[in-house]
Design an enzyme around this catalytic site. Structure first.
Site, PDB file in Angstrom:
ATOM      1  N   HIS A 158     -45.497  45.687  45.310  1.00  0.00           N
ATOM      2  CA  HIS A 158     -45.891  44.428  44.646  1.00  0.00           C
ATOM      3  C   HIS A 158     -46.093  44.636  43.144  1.00  0.00           C
ATOM      4  O   HIS A 158     -46.824  43.871  42.514  1.00  0.00           O
ATOM      5  CB  HIS A 158     -47.168  43.840  45.260  1.00  0.00           C
ATOM      6  CG  HIS A 158     -47.173  43.816  46.757  1.00  0.00           C
ATOM      7  ND1 HIS A 158     -46.781  42.711  47.489  1.00  0.00           N
ATOM      8  CD2 HIS A 158     -47.484  44.775  47.665  1.00  0.00           C
ATOM      9  CE1 HIS A 158     -46.871  42.988  48.785  1.00  0.00           C
ATOM     10  NE2 HIS A 158     -47.287  44.236  48.917  1.00  0.00           N
ATOM     11  N   SER A 279     -34.426  44.840  15.826  1.00  0.00           N
ATOM     12  CA  SER A 279     -34.482  43.390  15.654  1.00  0.00           C
ATOM     13  C   SER A 279     -34.168  43.047  14.214  1.00  0.00           C
ATOM     14  O   SER A 279     -34.483  43.811  13.296  1.00  0.00           O
ATOM     15  CB  SER A 279     -35.883  42.897  16.029  1.00  0.00           C
ATOM     16  OG  SER A 279     -36.167  41.681  15.366  1.00  0.00           O
ATOM     17  N   LYS A 285     -39.301  46.834  16.303  1.00  0.00           N
ATOM     18  CA  LYS A 285     -38.691  46.717  17.627  1.00  0.00           C
ATOM     19  C   LYS A 285     -37.689  47.819  17.958  1.00  0.00           C
ATOM     20  O   LYS A 285     -36.972  48.309  17.107  1.00  0.00           O
ATOM     21  CB  LYS A 285     -37.977  45.357  17.766  1.00  0.00           C
ATOM     22  CG  LYS A 285     -38.894  44.153  17.805  1.00  0.00           C
ATOM     23  CD  LYS A 285     -39.815  44.124  19.008  1.00  0.00           C
ATOM     24  CE  LYS A 285     -39.125  43.739  20.281  1.00  0.00           C
ATOM     25  NZ  LYS A 285     -38.638  42.357  20.284  1.00  0.00           N
ATOM     26  N   GLU A 292     -30.522  45.694  29.553  1.00  0.00           N
ATOM     27  CA  GLU A 292     -30.531  44.244  29.783  1.00  0.00           C
ATOM     28  C   GLU A 292     -29.135  43.735  30.120  1.00  0.00           C
ATOM     29  O   GLU A 292     -28.959  42.865  30.977  1.00  0.00           O
ATOM     30  CB  GLU A 292     -31.075  43.520  28.547  1.00  0.00           C
ATOM     31  CG  GLU A 292     -32.548  43.825  28.281  1.00  0.00           C
ATOM     32  CD  GLU A 292     -32.953  43.491  26.851  1.00  0.00           C
ATOM     33  OE1 GLU A 292     -32.763  42.337  26.442  1.00  0.00           O
ATOM     34  OE2 GLU A 292     -33.449  44.385  26.149  1.00  0.00           O
TER      35      GLU A 292
END
Ligand code: ARG
Length: 460
Positions: A158, A279, A285, A292
């Site tokens: 979970h 970024s 970043k 992704e």
């Protein structure tokens, strides 16, 4: 507009512009060129061996096809959209080069068995590519597993801290999944490996062809037994897409974990500059774009499966032009899959595990509570359910005291269960918990190292 050169006998004029537009496939099926040429060579040699065409014609066909293959490889071949597809483009050019011999190549053959043959060969290669790529990915994972056989991280259920595991054990879980994925590609490849060539348009041919010979030359196990099935079926492509979809699902789960682990809130792993992006606005970043995109490409791969299975559904036998829709689905999925596997292997190679962050995270959330309950069972003979309650009460106490389980004073524990002795501390540390899980398939470093050995042998 003049009628089509390849089939224009009964036609007076050419197609409407929009007809050509919807019908044309050479823009994408030119990817079948090498396989088309291999199929044509096998066919020509067989025709000559059977006395259906002359040796001289066969030689002229083979030489012409070699020239075409070289031209295509060198980017000098002029693909013509008015010739519809790769099959007509090659045949037409062959006839320009070899004259009447070229025009004899299509004896005892149809584009229907031709395209089915080409595409099977292409998908067979795609299966082999996927399988080989997955082996590289597995090797990279095994390397990480070996380095981190004893690196403790939180194991989740979970997404809540459940029990400590080792990072090596986690890596090997994916090695197992990718092994099954490979076996799916290998199965698909074995199942598709029979030759449609010689089925002709749909019913076979009156020419005395030798289907065994062409099957053999193309590396197929045998000719397909039913000519209708041979030209109408695309379940081999669905097999590939299904295997690709399941693989992509595994890749996507792993990609999602990398994304989570890369987040400073986890900080479990770092990817170098080689596999991250910055970024344009936020200078701090470091984004895991490759992970992704691997996660994102799953949509395209599953989408291709859905597209083709929908094309096939409700299609009466035998060939219909709907089947031309098979190729873009498979090409697009294969490109996405090959890229995803390679990018994932690159990331696994590149990633550095942050053992301290993993251990810190593993310390939160009382992950050795099960060990405490197990210890109570082993010491007192109490039923596990009762021990579960005792351990739960001690966790509650630890929470109130703001300490981890191994820091709860003995007196506090004895208030809850008088039978508890100082020996309990032996099982409450993360290392003790992990080291104890020696059951086959468990996370104990000894077991992980055995599995690493197993995979090193297997992947040799
Ligand atoms: N380009 C076609 C395809 O991909 C080749 C087969 C055409 N056959 C036909 N009967 N029109 O399916």
């Amino acid at each position: 507009m003049t009628a089509n050169k390849m089939w224009g006998g009964r036609f007076e004029r050419g197609p409407a512009g929009i007809m050509e537009e919807i019908n044309v496939s050479v823009d994408f099926d030119k990817r079948l060129a090498d396989h088309d040429i291999a199929g044509s060579k096998a066919h020509a040699r067989m025709l000559a061996a059977q006395g259906i065409i002359s040796r001289t014609d066969c030689d002229a066909i083979i030489a012409g096809l070699d020239q075409i293959a070289a031209d295509i490889a060198a980017g000098r071949f002029a693909f013509k959209r008015e010739l519809e597809d790769i099959h007509f483009n090659i045949e037409q050019r062959l006839t320009e080069i070899a004259g009447p011999a070229g025009a004899r190549l299509h004896t005892a053959r149809s584009r229907n068995d031709q395209v089915a043959t080409d595409f099977r060969l292409w998908v067979r290669d795609a299966c082999a590519r996927a399988s080989a790529g997955l082996i590289e990915l597995q090797r990279a994972l095994v390397k990480q597993a070996e380095a981190h056989a004893a690196t403790i991280m939180p194991g989740f259920t979970h997404l809540q801290p459940a029990q400590p595991v080792t990072f090596g054990h986690h890596c090997l879980a994916y090695v197992e999944m990718f092994a099954r994925d490979r076996s799916r590609f290998d199965d698909a490849s074995a199942r598709l490996n029979e030759s449609p060539l010689g089925a002709a348009a749909l019913a076979g041919t009156p020419y005395p062809i030798d289907r065994e010979a062409t099957a053999k030359e193309l590396g197929f196990a045998h000719p397909m037994r039913n000519s209708l099935d041979a030209v109408a079926s695309r379940d081999f492509a669905l097999d590939y897409l299904a295997a690709a979809t399941i693989t992509a699902t595994h890749l996507s789960r792993f990609a999602e974990e990398i994304v989570l682990w890369m987040s400073p809130s986890f900080g479990f792993v770092t990817l170098s500059d080689a596999f991250t992006t910055g970024s344009s606005i936020m200078p701090q970043k470091r984004n895991p774009d490759a992970a992704e995109l691997v996660r994102g490409k799953t949509g395209r791969i599953l989408g291709s499966f859905v597209a083709l299975v929908t094309v096939m559904k409700g299609l009466a036998l035998a060939y219909a032009k709907d089947l031309q829709e098979d190729k873009e689905a498979v090409f697009s999925a294969a490109d996405a899959l090959d890229l995803s596997i390679a990018a994932m292997a690159g990331m696994v190679d590149d990633l550095k595990a942050n053992a301290d962050a993993m251990r810190r995270a593993a310390e939160a959330g009382y992950p050795t509570a099960t060990d405490l309950a197990d210890w109570v069972v082993s010491q007192s003979g109490k039923p596990f359910r009762e021990a579960h309650h005792i351990a739960g009460a001690i966790v509650k106490r630890a929470e109130a005291l703001g300490v981890s389980l191994d820091k709860v004073p003995l007196a506090e524990m004895q208030k809850i269960e008088p039978g508890i002795t100082a020996k309990v501390y032996d099982v409450l540390t993360l290392d003790a918990s992990v080291n104890a899980r020696t059951s086959f398939g468990g996370t104990a470093p000894v077991r992980v190292r055995e599995q690493v050995q197993f995979w090193r042998e297997t992947l040799k």
